[in-house]
Scaffold this motif. Structure first.
Motif, short mmCIF file in Angstrom:
data_model
loop_
_atom_site.label_atom_id
_atom_site.label_comp_id
_atom_site.label_asym_id
_atom_site.label_seq_id
_atom_site.Cartn_x
_atom_site.Cartn_y
_atom_site.Cartn_z
N LYS A 63 -2.63 -16.81 42.39
CA LYS A 63 -2.02 -17.28 41.15
C LYS A 63 -2.10 -16.22 40.05
N LYS A 64 -3.13 -15.35 40.12
CA LYS A 64 -3.25 -14.25 39.16
C LYS A 64 -2.23 -13.15 39.46
N GLU A 66 0.70 -13.76 40.71
CA GLU A 66 1.94 -14.32 40.16
C GLU A 66 2.08 -13.99 38.68
N GLN A 67 0.98 -14.04 37.96
CA GLN A 67 0.99 -13.80 36.52
C GLN A 67 1.07 -12.32 36.17
N TYR A 87 -5.33 -18.36 47.03
CA TYR A 87 -4.37 -18.61 45.94
C TYR A 87 -5.05 -19.24 44.72
N SER A 88 -5.91 -20.25 44.94
CA SER A 88 -6.46 -20.99 43.80
C SER A 88 -7.99 -20.98 43.74
N THR A 107 -1.03 -16.29 49.40
CA THR A 107 -1.53 -15.10 48.72
C THR A 107 -1.06 -13.83 49.42
#
Length: 222
Positions: A63-64, A66-67, A87-88, A107
């Motif tokens: 998720k990081k 993605e950012q 991922y989380s 990921t």
């Protein structure tokens, strides 16, 4: 022909991280590893590592990525090794097989999209793992990378204490766990690197520490 050759060379550059030429059989090596990024402090850490001419290993959270896909790309471009940190960031043994596979596969895809490279290593969040998790990592063509010492920098939150923890834990062929999401760790790194160099350590990536004998899917290291 020239265009094809240039294209092939460009693809080769993004297919795998650059590896150090340090021979860890001959010199005292140590791998610094950073979990949970990319974060706001990662660019500053990358700048420090580049200035000092050392390589590290980063285990990225999907998720990081993605950012901050550009930071993930920059990390690989600078010659650092990168791995999958789910991922989380869940405790994997508490989750079902499908959820674990989704955490790892998502990921893998995100890191590959951001960097052009598909990781060969993963690190289980919190170090929580078991034979089932390792088997699922094998299905995802990932090795498992643990550590020989953790600084607990997330709880220390003090540059001097973090530096002292690193120096206490440092050993030949060691793998130290830190977090590029902890601002105090980023702040402490210039002094840490200088002192480790003074003590004769060569700071390398995890693959370099494995001396070409890994990482192998389904195998747990350190």
């Amino acid at each position: 022909m020239v265009i094809h050759a240039l294209l092939a060379a460009a693809l080769a550059m993004t297919s795998a991280p650059a590896q150090t030429t340090v021979d860890c059989d001959r010199v005292k090596c140590l791998a610094l590893t950073f979990d949970d990024g990319p974060g706001p402090g990662t660019p500053a850490l990358l700048k420090t590592l580049k200035k000092e001419g050392v390589k590290a290993t980063f285990f990225l959270v999907g998720k990081k990525v993605e950012q901050s896909p550009s930071v993930a790309k920059q990390t690989l471009k600078q010659g650092h090794a990168i791995g999958n940190h789910t991922y989380s960031h869940p405790s994997l043994p508490t989750r079902g097989d499908d959820e674990i596979l989704n955490e790892l596969k998502a990921t893998q895809e995100l890191i590959e999209q951001a960097t052009g490279y598909r990781p060969q290593m993963f690190r289980p969040p919190y170090g929580h793992t078991d034979d089932r998790v390792l088997g699922l990592a094998d299905q995802t063509e990932l090795s498992q990378i643990l550590w020989t010492g953790t600084t607990l920098d997330w709880s220390l939150r003090d540059p001097k204490k973090i530096k002292a923890a690193v120096l206490k834990l440092a050993q030949r062929n060691g793998v130290l766990l830190m977090h590029d999401t902890v601002p105090e760790t980023v702040k402490a790194m210039p002094g840490i690197i200088k002192e480790l160099k003074k003590r004769g350590y060569h700071l390398v990536t995890v693959p370099a520490l494995l001396r070409g004998k890994g990482p192998k899917p389904g195998t747990s290291y350190f």
